[in-house]
Design a protein around this motif. Sequence first.
Motif, PDB file in Angstrom:
ATOM      1  N   VAL A  92       1.022  -0.968  -0.102  1.00 12.35           N
ATOM      2  CA  VAL A  92      -0.239  -0.163  -0.061  1.00 12.35           C
ATOM      3  C   VAL A  92       1.134   1.186   0.895  1.00 12.35           C
ATOM      4  N   GLN A  93       0.400   2.175  -0.668  1.00 13.80           N
ATOM      5  CA  GLN A  93       1.628   3.302  -0.927  1.00 13.80           C
ATOM      6  C   GLN A  93       0.594   4.299  -0.035  1.00 13.80           C
ATOM      7  N   VAL A  94       1.281   5.233   0.686  1.00 13.01           N
ATOM      8  CA  VAL A  94       1.064   6.063   1.402  1.00 13.01           C
ATOM      9  C   VAL A  94       1.183   7.602   1.062  1.00 13.01           C
ATOM     10  N   LEU A  95       0.560   8.243   0.164  1.00 12.60           N
ATOM     11  CA  LEU A  95       1.387   9.850   0.132  1.00 12.60           C
ATOM     12  C   LEU A  95       0.435  10.904   1.342  1.00 12.60           C
ATOM     13  N   ARG A  96       1.692  11.504   1.324  1.00 14.37           N
ATOM     14  CA  ARG A  96       1.608  12.216   3.033  1.00 14.37           C
ATOM     15  C   ARG A  96       0.826  14.189   2.334  1.00 14.37           C
ATOM     16  N   LEU A  97       0.437  14.712   1.966  1.00 15.81           N
ATOM     17  CA  LEU A  97       0.319  16.125   1.593  1.00 15.81           C
ATOM     18  C   LEU A  97       0.343  16.433   2.600  1.00 15.81           C
ATOM     19  N   PRO A  98       1.723  17.944   2.413  1.00 15.60           N
ATOM     20  CA  PRO A  98       1.569  18.841   3.594  1.00 15.60           C
ATOM     21  C   PRO A  98       0.497  20.091   3.403  1.00 15.60           C
ATOM     22  N   HIS A  99      -0.060  19.514   3.224  1.00 17.91           N
ATOM     23  CA  HIS A  99      -1.542  20.266   3.544  1.00 17.91           C
ATOM     24  C   HIS A  99      -2.698  19.835   2.665  1.00 17.91           C
ATOM     25  N   ASN A 100      -3.515  20.323   2.489  1.00 19.30           N
ATOM     26  CA  ASN A 100      -5.602  20.229   2.221  1.00 19.30           C
ATOM     27  C   ASN A 100      -5.424  20.470   0.498  1.00 19.30           C
ATOM     28  N   PRO A 101      -4.389  20.102  -0.331  1.00 24.59           N
ATOM     29  CA  PRO A 101      -5.289  20.963  -1.479  1.00 24.59           C
ATOM     30  C   PRO A 101      -6.861  20.727  -2.541  1.00 24.59           C
ATOM     31  N   GLY A 102      -7.741  19.574  -1.839  1.00 21.65           N
ATOM     32  CA  GLY A 102      -8.768  19.790  -1.797  1.00 21.65           C
ATOM     33  C   GLY A 102      -9.688  17.994  -2.498  1.00 21.65           C
ATOM     34  N   TYR A 103     -10.312  17.550  -2.108  1.00 18.85           N
ATOM     35  CA  TYR A 103     -10.759  16.403  -2.812  1.00 18.85           C
ATOM     36  C   TYR A 103     -10.047  15.989  -4.642  1.00 18.85           C
ATOM     37  N   GLY A 104     -10.418  16.579  -4.940  1.00 16.43           N
ATOM     38  CA  GLY A 104     -10.160  16.388  -6.616  1.00 16.43           C
ATOM     39  C   GLY A 104      -8.662  16.226  -6.642  1.00 16.43           C
ATOM     40  N   SER A 105      -7.745  18.086  -6.194  1.00 15.01           N
ATOM     41  CA  SER A 105      -6.721  17.202  -6.450  1.00 15.01           C
ATOM     42  C   SER A 105      -5.625  16.086  -5.800  1.00 15.01           C
ATOM     43  N   ALA A 106      -6.165  15.818  -4.722  1.00 13.18           N
ATOM     44  CA  ALA A 106      -5.872  14.657  -3.977  1.00 13.18           C
ATOM     45  C   ALA A 106      -6.342  13.232  -4.984  1.00 13.18           C
ATOM     46  N   VAL A 107      -6.981  12.868  -5.175  1.00 21.99           N
ATOM     47  CA  VAL A 107      -7.191  12.071  -6.074  1.00 21.99           C
ATOM     48  C   VAL A 107      -7.058  11.902  -7.404  1.00 21.99           C
ATOM     49  N   ASN A 108      -6.283  13.257  -8.330  1.00 22.68           N
ATOM     50  CA  ASN A 108      -5.583  13.309  -9.526  1.00 22.68           C
ATOM     51  C   ASN A 108      -3.927  12.675  -8.818  1.00 22.68           C
ATOM     52  N   ALA A 109      -3.566  12.839  -7.486  1.00 26.90           N
ATOM     53  CA  ALA A 109      -2.201  12.999  -7.106  1.00 26.90           C
ATOM     54  C   ALA A 109      -2.214  11.618  -6.730  1.00 26.90           C
ATOM     55  N   GLY A 110      -3.290  11.081  -6.089  1.00 28.59           N
ATOM     56  CA  GLY A 110      -3.438   9.446  -6.211  1.00 28.59           C
ATOM     57  C   GLY A 110      -3.187   8.543  -7.335  1.00 28.59           C
ATOM     58  N   VAL A 111      -3.699   8.989  -7.893  1.00 28.34           N
ATOM     59  CA  VAL A 111      -4.028   8.501  -9.363  1.00 28.34           C
ATOM     60  C   VAL A 111      -2.542   8.723 -10.340  1.00 28.34           C
ATOM     61  N   SER A 112      -1.899   9.520 -10.133  1.00 30.40           N
ATOM     62  CA  SER A 112      -0.507  10.225 -10.811  1.00 30.40           C
ATOM     63  C   SER A 112       0.333   8.998 -10.466  1.00 30.40           C
ATOM     64  N   LEU A 113       0.004   7.890  -9.733  1.00 29.46           N
ATOM     65  CA  LEU A 113       0.970   6.949  -9.110  1.00 29.46           C
ATOM     66  C   LEU A 113       0.618   5.834  -8.778  1.00 29.46           C
ATOM     67  N   LEU A 114      -0.707   5.321  -9.829  1.00 34.70           N
ATOM     68  CA  LEU A 114      -1.039   3.992  -9.560  1.00 34.70           C
ATOM     69  C   LEU A 114       0.044   3.475 -11.019  1.00 34.70           C
TER      70      LEU A 114
END
Length: 142
Positions: A92-114
């Motif tokens: 399981v890969q965990v991406l810890r963001l230093p701030h809350n960029p919003g749900y859509g941006s977080a989803v995009n960041a996660g999808v980019s790591l798949l």
Amino acid sequence: MAQAFPTVATPLGRRSRRGLGEISVSPCCSGRISVTRVPTLGLVVVGYQSGAEWEPFFRSLKESLYFPGHVVIVDNSPLAPDEVGRALWDEVQVLRLPHNPGYGSAVNAGVSLLLPEVTHVVVSNPDIRFTPNTLANLMDAF
């Protein structure tokens, strides 16, 4: 310009394997069941201060008849809780963001790591619970 986010691979437990195809698990109440590992299925889970939700979320996912080939957790919490790590298993890969960029941006960041072989993505919050057939039904729809 694309923003780079720090990632941390979190190998804990022994639930999954890198191999593809069938793996066997022992359910609590009956004999052995067959679980299909689906390398083309990715799961992106976005959480924000979701500490109490991780364990029941992953407990329900472990009972799924279809198992994602790659799971990415995006934690938008300013201080990432230790509960996330305790609830996880291998790969399981965990991406810890230093701030809350919003749900859509977080989803995009996660999808980019798949992984590149992922062709189907399920996006989720940690407060949902999977039934054993949830992912199988979604994959059967394609």
